[in-house]
Design a protein around this motif. Structure first.
Motif, PDB file in Angstrom:
ATOM      1  N   VAL A  38       0.829  -1.205   0.000  1.00 22.51           N
ATOM      2  CA  VAL A  38       0.000   0.000   0.000  1.00 22.51           C
ATOM      3  C   VAL A  38       0.867   1.259   0.000  1.00 22.51           C
ATOM      4  O   VAL A  38       0.585   2.226  -0.703  1.00 22.51           O
ATOM      5  N   LEU A  39       1.942   1.251   0.755  1.00 22.34           N
ATOM      6  CA  LEU A  39       2.805   2.423   0.843  1.00 22.34           C
ATOM      7  C   LEU A  39       3.600   2.672  -0.433  1.00 22.34           C
ATOM      8  O   LEU A  39       4.037   3.782  -0.685  1.00 22.34           O
ATOM      9  N   THR A  40       3.803   1.664  -1.258  1.00 24.09           N
ATOM     10  CA  THR A  40       4.556   1.850  -2.508  1.00 24.09           C
ATOM     11  C   THR A  40       3.659   2.145  -3.699  1.00 24.09           C
ATOM     12  O   THR A  40       4.155   2.400  -4.782  1.00 24.09           O
ATOM     13  N   LEU A  41       2.346   2.143  -3.539  1.00 21.81           N
ATOM     14  CA  LEU A  41       1.443   2.426  -4.657  1.00 21.81           C
ATOM     15  C   LEU A  41       1.715   3.766  -5.327  1.00 21.81           C
ATOM     16  O   LEU A  41       1.722   3.857  -6.545  1.00 21.81           O
ATOM     17  N   PRO A  42       1.959   4.854  -4.590  1.00 27.10           N
ATOM     18  CA  PRO A  42       2.237   6.132  -5.271  1.00 27.10           C
ATOM     19  C   PRO A  42       3.469   6.078  -6.166  1.00 27.10           C
ATOM     20  O   PRO A  42       3.576   6.840  -7.113  1.00 27.10           O
ATOM     21  N   ALA A  43       4.378   5.172  -5.918  1.00 28.36           N
ATOM     22  CA  ALA A  43       5.576   5.069  -6.742  1.00 28.36           C
ATOM     23  C   ALA A  43       5.249   4.603  -8.152  1.00 28.36           C
ATOM     24  O   ALA A  43       6.018   4.798  -9.079  1.00 28.36           O
ATOM     25  N   PHE A  44       4.080   3.994  -8.345  1.00 22.59           N
ATOM     26  CA  PHE A  44       3.685   3.515  -9.660  1.00 22.59           C
ATOM     27  C   PHE A  44       2.906   4.555 -10.450  1.00 22.59           C
ATOM     28  O   PHE A  44       2.530   4.325 -11.586  1.00 22.59           O
ATOM     29  N   ALA A  45       2.649   5.710  -9.868  1.00 24.16           N
ATOM     30  CA  ALA A  45       1.932   6.778 -10.557  1.00 24.16           C
ATOM     31  C   ALA A  45       2.805   7.340 -11.670  1.00 24.16           C
ATOM     32  O   ALA A  45       4.022   7.285 -11.619  1.00 24.16           O
ATOM     33  N   ALA A  46       2.165   7.884 -12.716  1.00 27.68           N
ATOM     34  CA  ALA A  46       2.907   8.445 -13.847  1.00 27.68           C
ATOM     35  C   ALA A  46       2.249   9.741 -14.292  1.00 27.68           C
ATOM     36  O   ALA A  46       1.059   9.944 -14.100  1.00 27.68           O
ATOM     37  N   TYR A  47       3.042  10.624 -14.889  1.00 26.43           N
ATOM     38  CA  TYR A  47       2.535  11.881 -15.436  1.00 26.43           C
ATOM     39  C   TYR A  47       1.804  11.590 -16.733  1.00 26.43           C
ATOM     40  O   TYR A  47       2.337  10.939 -17.628  1.00 26.43           O
ATOM     41  N   ASN A  48       0.574  12.074 -16.843  1.00 31.73           N
ATOM     42  CA  ASN A  48      -0.233  11.831 -18.035  1.00 31.73           C
ATOM     43  C   ASN A  48      -0.658  13.112 -18.736  1.00 31.73           C
ATOM     44  O   ASN A  48      -1.488  13.083 -19.626  1.00 31.73           O
ATOM     45  N   GLY A  49      -0.096  14.252 -18.351  1.00 29.68           N
ATOM     46  CA  GLY A  49      -0.486  15.534 -18.935  1.00 29.68           C
ATOM     47  C   GLY A  49       0.214  15.807 -20.251  1.00 29.68           C
ATOM     48  O   GLY A  49       0.885  14.961 -20.826  1.00 29.68           O
ATOM     49  N   SER A  50       0.067  17.033 -20.732  1.00 25.38           N
ATOM     50  CA  SER A  50       0.670  17.429 -22.003  1.00 25.38           C
ATOM     51  C   SER A  50       2.185  17.548 -21.855  1.00 25.38           C
ATOM     52  O   SER A  50       2.707  17.645 -20.749  1.00 25.38           O
ATOM     53  N   GLY A  51       2.886  17.554 -22.985  1.00 27.72           N
ATOM     54  CA  GLY A  51       4.346  17.609 -22.987  1.00 27.72           C
ATOM     55  C   GLY A  51       4.877  19.003 -22.750  1.00 27.72           C
ATOM     56  O   GLY A  51       4.126  19.950 -22.520  1.00 27.72           O
ATOM     57  N   VAL A  52       6.178  19.142 -22.827  1.00 29.13           N
ATOM     58  CA  VAL A  52       6.846  20.415 -22.635  1.00 29.13           C
ATOM     59  C   VAL A  52       6.422  21.372 -23.748  1.00 29.13           C
ATOM     60  O   VAL A  52       6.381  21.005 -24.918  1.00 29.13           O
ATOM     61  N   GLU A  53       6.085  22.592 -23.352  1.00 29.39           N
ATOM     62  CA  GLU A  53       5.695  23.576 -24.350  1.00 29.39           C
ATOM     63  C   GLU A  53       6.910  23.991 -25.165  1.00 29.39           C
ATOM     64  O   GLU A  53       8.020  24.046 -24.670  1.00 29.39           O
ATOM     65  N   THR A  54       6.670  24.300 -26.426  1.00 34.23           N
ATOM     66  CA  THR A  54       7.770  24.697 -27.291  1.00 34.23           C
ATOM     67  C   THR A  54       8.229  26.107 -26.962  1.00 34.23           C
ATOM     68  O   THR A  54       7.460  26.937 -26.498  1.00 34.23           O
ATOM     69  N   LEU A  55       9.484  26.358 -27.202  1.00 28.65           N
ATOM     70  CA  LEU A  55      10.090  27.655 -26.950  1.00 28.65           C
ATOM     71  C   LEU A  55       9.751  28.588 -28.105  1.00 28.65           C
ATOM     72  O   LEU A  55      10.024  28.279 -29.260  1.00 28.65           O
ATOM     73  N   VAL A  56       9.148  29.720 -27.807  1.00 27.26           N
ATOM     74  CA  VAL A  56       8.791  30.717 -28.814  1.00 27.26           C
ATOM     75  C   VAL A  56      10.006  31.582 -29.093  1.00 27.26           C
ATOM     76  O   VAL A  56      10.660  32.056 -28.168  1.00 27.26           O
ATOM     77  N   LYS A  57      10.313  31.793 -30.379  1.00 33.40           N
ATOM     78  CA  LYS A  57      11.527  32.536 -30.736  1.00 33.40           C
ATOM     79  C   LYS A  57      11.267  33.769 -31.592  1.00 33.40           C
ATOM     80  O   LYS A  57      12.216  34.375 -32.075  1.00 33.40           O
ATOM     81  N   SER A  58      10.018  34.165 -31.801  1.00 29.32           N
ATOM     82  CA  SER A  58       9.761  35.369 -32.590  1.00 29.32           C
ATOM     83  C   SER A  58       8.715  36.244 -31.898  1.00 29.32           C
ATOM     84  O   SER A  58       7.861  35.752 -31.168  1.00 29.32           O
ATOM     85  N   ALA A  59       8.804  37.543 -32.147  1.00 35.51           N
ATOM     86  CA  ALA A  59       7.869  38.491 -31.551  1.00 35.51           C
ATOM     87  C   ALA A  59       6.442  38.188 -31.993  1.00 35.51           C
ATOM     88  O   ALA A  59       5.512  38.246 -31.190  1.00 35.51           O
ATOM     89  N   LYS A  60       6.269  37.836 -33.249  1.00 35.06           N
ATOM     90  CA  LYS A  60       4.931  37.532 -33.773  1.00 35.06           C
ATOM     91  C   LYS A  60       4.320  36.342 -33.047  1.00 35.06           C
ATOM     92  O   LYS A  60       3.173  36.385 -32.617  1.00 35.06           O
TER      93      LYS A  60
END
Length: 116
Positions: free
Chosen positions: A14-36
């Motif tokens: 029971v105490l090790t159950l959180p260790a099996f959790a995984a991130y399921n959200g969106s990925g890293v946002e891309t780096l914006v390189k232009s003013a537009k």
């Protein structure tokens, strides 16, 4: 003794159950390189802009320009560290998009002169 052993095994499982959790959200946002692109990006999007500060708008706000267009940036006075620029000085600004009720603004975290 077997009840104690069984209880210890169940407790450790029971105490090790959180260790099996995984991130399921969106990925890293891309780096914006232009003013537009920065002027249309979502809040907190990371930005790295290379171009020119063409005008002071007052209250730590400046108009930044690159080949794609213009965007308003906010540069904290502490970031200048005795750096002097004019509209002909090429700089690289790193920060993130700040989408406020007045509109998009880029909050700058670092300022660096570009060697020419």
């Amino acid at each position: 003794m077997s009840k104690a052993l069984a209880g210890s095994i169940i407790l450790s499982c029971v105490l090790t159950l959180p260790a099996f959790a995984a991130y399921n959200g969106s990925g890293v946002e891309t780096l914006v390189k232009s003013a537009k692109d920065a002027s249309h990006a979502t809040d907190d999007t990371p930005v790295e802009l290379t171009g020119y500060l063409v005008k002071s708008l007052g209250d730590e706000k400046y108009l930044f320009r690159d080949q794609s267009g213009d965007v308003e940036v906010e540069i904290d006075n502490a970031l200048w560290r005795n750096i002097e620029v004019n509209s002909d000085t090429k700089v690289t600004l790193k920060g993130e998009v700040d989408d406020e009720w007045q509109g998009i603004e880029i909050e700058i975290d670092s300022l660096k002169l570009v060697a020419q």
